[in-house]
Design an enzyme around this catalytic site. Structure first.
Site, PDB file in Angstrom:
ATOM      1  N   ARG A 158      20.836  26.113   6.171  1.00 23.79           N
ATOM      2  CA  ARG A 158      20.220  26.423   4.746  1.00 23.79           C
ATOM      3  C   ARG A 158      21.325  26.738   3.903  1.00 23.79           C
ATOM      4  NH1 ARG A 158      17.877  31.963   4.921  1.00 23.79           N
ATOM      5  NH2 ARG A 158      18.618  32.734   6.862  1.00 23.79           N
ATOM      6  N   GLY A 195      25.120  29.882  11.909  1.00 27.99           N
ATOM      7  CA  GLY A 195      23.972  30.618  11.673  1.00 27.99           C
ATOM      8  C   GLY A 195      24.360  31.858  10.731  1.00 27.99           C
ATOM      9  N   LYS A 243      18.724  33.552  26.984  1.00 26.95           N
ATOM     10  CA  LYS A 243      20.019  34.540  26.817  1.00 26.95           C
ATOM     11  C   LYS A 243      20.544  34.641  28.401  1.00 26.95           C
ATOM     12  CE  LYS A 243      20.123  35.289  22.434  1.00 26.95           C
ATOM     13  NZ  LYS A 243      21.397  34.967  21.606  1.00 26.95           N
ATOM     14  N   LEU A 300      23.683  32.634   7.781  1.00 31.04           N
ATOM     15  CA  LEU A 300      23.066  33.459   6.739  1.00 31.04           C
ATOM     16  C   LEU A 300      21.959  34.270   7.317  1.00 31.04           C
ATOM     17  CD1 LEU A 300      22.631  30.494   4.417  1.00 31.04           C
ATOM     18  CD2 LEU A 300      24.361  32.133   4.494  1.00 31.04           C
ATOM     19  N   GLY A 301      21.668  34.646   8.650  1.00 31.01           N
ATOM     20  CA  GLY A 301      20.868  35.195   9.245  1.00 31.01           C
ATOM     21  C   GLY A 301      21.429  36.909   9.080  1.00 31.01           C
ATOM     22  N   ASP A 309      24.215  21.762  10.735  1.00 31.02           N
ATOM     23  CA  ASP A 309      23.470  21.960  11.940  1.00 31.02           C
ATOM     24  C   ASP A 309      24.238  22.041  13.090  1.00 31.02           C
ATOM     25  OD1 ASP A 309      21.635  21.803  13.868  1.00 31.02           O
ATOM     26  OD2 ASP A 309      20.073  20.298  13.041  1.00 31.02           O
ATOM     27  N   TYR A 324      13.136  33.124  24.876  1.00 30.24           N
ATOM     28  CA  TYR A 324      14.313  33.783  24.332  1.00 30.24           C
ATOM     29  C   TYR A 324      15.095  34.231  25.307  1.00 30.24           C
ATOM     30  CZ  TYR A 324      17.012  36.791  21.549  1.00 30.24           C
ATOM     31  OH  TYR A 324      18.029  37.578  20.612  1.00 30.24           O
TER      32      TYR A 324
HETATM   33  N1  LIG Z   1      19.026  40.478  15.118  1.00 24.27           N
HETATM   34  C1  LIG Z   1      18.632  41.111  16.068  1.00 24.27           C
HETATM   35  O1  LIG Z   1      17.867  42.300  16.608  1.00 24.27           O
HETATM   36  C2  LIG Z   1      19.172  40.705  17.366  1.00 24.27           C
HETATM   37  C3  LIG Z   1      19.057  41.679  18.912  1.00 24.27           C
HETATM   38  C4  LIG Z   1      19.762  40.705  19.737  1.00 24.27           C
HETATM   39  C5  LIG Z   1      20.264  39.568  19.821  1.00 24.27           C
HETATM   40  N2  LIG Z   1      20.618  39.032  18.424  1.00 24.27           N
HETATM   41  C6  LIG Z   1      21.240  37.809  18.247  1.00 24.27           C
HETATM   42  O2  LIG Z   1      22.351  37.849  17.379  1.00 24.27           O
HETATM   43  C7  LIG Z   1      22.435  36.289  16.958  1.00 24.27           C
HETATM   44  C8  LIG Z   1      22.156  36.369  15.350  1.00 24.27           C
HETATM   45  O3  LIG Z   1      20.784  36.953  15.227  1.00 24.27           O
HETATM   46  P1  LIG Z   1      20.063  37.267  13.907  1.00 24.27           P
HETATM   47  O4  LIG Z   1      19.306  38.270  13.810  1.00 24.27           O
HETATM   48  O5  LIG Z   1      21.261  37.050  12.683  1.00 24.27           O
HETATM   49  O6  LIG Z   1      19.252  35.926  13.613  1.00 24.27           O
HETATM   50  P2  LIG Z   1      18.684  35.121  12.360  1.00 24.27           P
HETATM   51  O7  LIG Z   1      17.455  34.516  12.703  1.00 24.27           O
HETATM   52  O8  LIG Z   1      18.656  36.096  11.326  1.00 24.27           O
HETATM   53  O9  LIG Z   1      19.639  34.179  11.963  1.00 24.27           O
HETATM   54  C9  LIG Z   1      19.807  32.919  12.448  1.00 24.27           C
HETATM   55  C10 LIG Z   1      20.684  31.897  11.410  1.00 24.27           C
HETATM   56  O10 LIG Z   1      20.738  30.823  12.203  1.00 24.27           O
HETATM   57  C11 LIG Z   1      20.341  29.797  11.201  1.00 24.27           C
HETATM   58  N3  LIG Z   1      20.211  28.429  12.129  1.00 24.27           N
HETATM   59  C12 LIG Z   1      18.820  28.211  12.625  1.00 24.27           C
HETATM   60  N4  LIG Z   1      19.097  27.078  13.543  1.00 24.27           N
HETATM   61  C13 LIG Z   1      20.205  26.542  12.883  1.00 24.27           C
HETATM   62  C14 LIG Z   1      20.884  25.412  13.651  1.00 24.27           C
HETATM   63  N5  LIG Z   1      20.537  24.692  14.403  1.00 24.27           N
HETATM   64  N6  LIG Z   1      22.115  25.146  12.909  1.00 24.27           N
HETATM   65  C15 LIG Z   1      22.818  26.040  12.083  1.00 24.27           C
HETATM   66  N7  LIG Z   1      22.378  27.486  11.736  1.00 24.27           N
HETATM   67  C16 LIG Z   1      20.868  27.425  12.259  1.00 24.27           C
HETATM   68  C17 LIG Z   1      19.298  30.073  10.658  1.00 24.27           C
HETATM   69  O11 LIG Z   1      19.128  29.560   9.341  1.00 24.27           O
HETATM   70  C18 LIG Z   1      19.568  31.629  10.291  1.00 24.27           C
HETATM   71  O12 LIG Z   1      20.336  31.733   9.004  1.00 24.27           O
HETATM   72  C19 LIG Z   1      21.372  35.529  17.713  1.00 24.27           C
HETATM   73  O13 LIG Z   1      22.210  35.035  18.611  1.00 24.27           O
HETATM   74  C20 LIG Z   1      20.250  36.508  18.258  1.00 24.27           C
HETATM   75  O14 LIG Z   1      19.933  36.231  19.617  1.00 24.27           O
HETATM   76  C21 LIG Z   1      20.007  39.644  17.474  1.00 24.27           C
END
Ligand SMILES: NC(=O)c1ccc[n+]([C@@H]2O[C@H](COP(=O)([O-])OP(=O)(O)OC[C@H]3O[C@@H](n4cnc5c(N)ncnc54)[C@H](O)[C@@H]3O)[C@@H](O)[C@H]2O)c1
Length: 304
Positions: free
Chosen positions: A34, A8, A142, A10-11, A48, A138
């Site tokens: 992606r 993941g 968690k 690219l998030g 994936d 969600y």
């Molecule tokens: N951003 C926040 O505010 C926040 C807060 C609390 C916890 N978190 C946790 O931090 C982690 C990262 O969060 P984020 O904000 O970067 O999420 P995000 O949604 O921005 O990024 C998630 C990434 O996962 C990729 N993805 C989705 N399904 C996939 C799969 N099956 N295989 C491979 N890649 C896949 C997506 O393309 C995306 O790039 C998560 O576990 C989230 O629960 C985030």
């Protein structure tokens, strides 16, 4: 030497971890479902996280010994399709654990969230050891993950570590469909002179953390001696708490000339079950957690 795979990648968080590891000359293999639109300056593979064989192949090919498993369907997106959210959040997690065991990987980072709290927690100031009754899919995923972190660490002598992130604020990377996304959207809209329709009520207070603190805090936590870590599931960490109305006032003070319209949607119901503030004293005591970006410092990043 650490050789890290990020799932993941690219998030919102993954991209910032990549930048950090690149800067520190740590090997990182970024993976996502992606393709990146720009050069990441590290190895990248489409993968994936549900595909155990593919991840297994990549772990072996790149001699990986540390995992940052960041794949998740976040809170608001999860409510749109709870079955898919549970499937992705739990199956990808289980895959990573089983692959780690089979490949001799001990060190894993997996983020949890303030979504684990619920209306039985003290939402004014959620303690590390609160009653946890999450009411979103969600949050439920968690909480299940946190219990598994504790279980697998004992059962398999793994070193899986976890932090309960609050809403993460970043300006280079977009948020991925969470309940705290309003803060980034409001700042960017008002700064660009555009009115913003806020999906939360004006007085909804939630905890936030600027991305630099989230990344630095995570890296510090990952490098602490395991014996010092008394919390075996997931540590509370936080930066500052804020309401949409307080943020709006601050943005106007900074010279923004646009309006906020309050029109709450289903995300208000989620926010109502989340804490306003969280107690991060266990993280402070056990591994010297501290944040540097309060509201002022965070806004300084965009209003220089
Ligand atoms: N951003 C926040 O505010 C926040 C807060 C609390 C916890 N978190 C946790 O931090 C982690 C990262 O969060 P984020 O904000 O970067 O999420 P995000 O949604 O921005 O990024 C998630 C990434 O996962 C990729 N993805 C989705 N399904 C996939 C799969 N099956 N295989 C491979 N890649 C896949 C997506 O393309 C995306 O790039 C998560 O576990 C989230 O629960 C985030």
């Amino acid at each position: 030497m650490e050789r890290i795979i990020i799932t993941g990648a690219l998030g919102q968080l993954g991209r910032e971890f990549i930048k950090f590891f690149n800067k520190n000359n740590t090997y990182v293999l970024a993976t996502d479902i992606r393709s990146p639109l720009e050069d990441l300056s590290c190895d990248f593979e489409i993968a994936d996280a549900m595909d155990e064989k593919r991840i297994d192949f990549l772990i072996k090919k790149h001699n990986i010994n540390v995992v940052y498993h960041l794949v998740a369907v976040l809170s608001a997106n999860g409510e749109r399709n709870p079955f898919m959210a549970w499937e992705i959040n739990m199956k990808s997690f289980q895959n990573i654990i089983s692959l780690s065991i089979n490949n001799g990987i001990k060190k894993i980072f997996w983020p949890s969230s303030i979504a684990v709290f619920g209306t039985k927690s003290n939402l004014s100031f959620a303690a590390q050891d609160s009653i946890l009754n999450p009411e979103t899919i969600y949050g439920i995923s968690k909480l299940a993950g946190e219990r598994l972190v504790n279980y697998y660490n004992k059962k398999f002598d793994l070193d899986i570590r976890s932090l309960r992130y609050p809403g993460i604020i970043s300006f280079d990377t977009k948020p991925g469909g969470g309940t705290t996304d309003y803060i980034i959207e409001m700042i960017q809209s008002l700064k660009n002179g555009k009115d913003y329709t806020c999906f939360l009520n004006r007085n909804t207070e939630l905890p936030m953390l600027y991305i630099n603190d989230a990344v630095k805090g995570t890296i510090d936590y990952m490098s602490v001696d395991k014996q010092n870590l008394k919390v075996k599931d997931s540590y509370n960490i936080t930066g500052f708490s804020i309401t949409p109305n307080k943020l709006e006032k601050k943005l106007i003070e900074l010279g923004c000339n646009a309006k906020v319209i309050y029109k709450s949607d289903f995300r208000q119901d989620i926010a109502d079950t989340w804490p306003k503030k969280i107690d991060d004293s266990s993280a402070i005591n056990d591994w010297n957690w501290k944040f540097e970006y309060g509201l002022k410092e965070t806004l300084n990043v965009v209003f220089k």
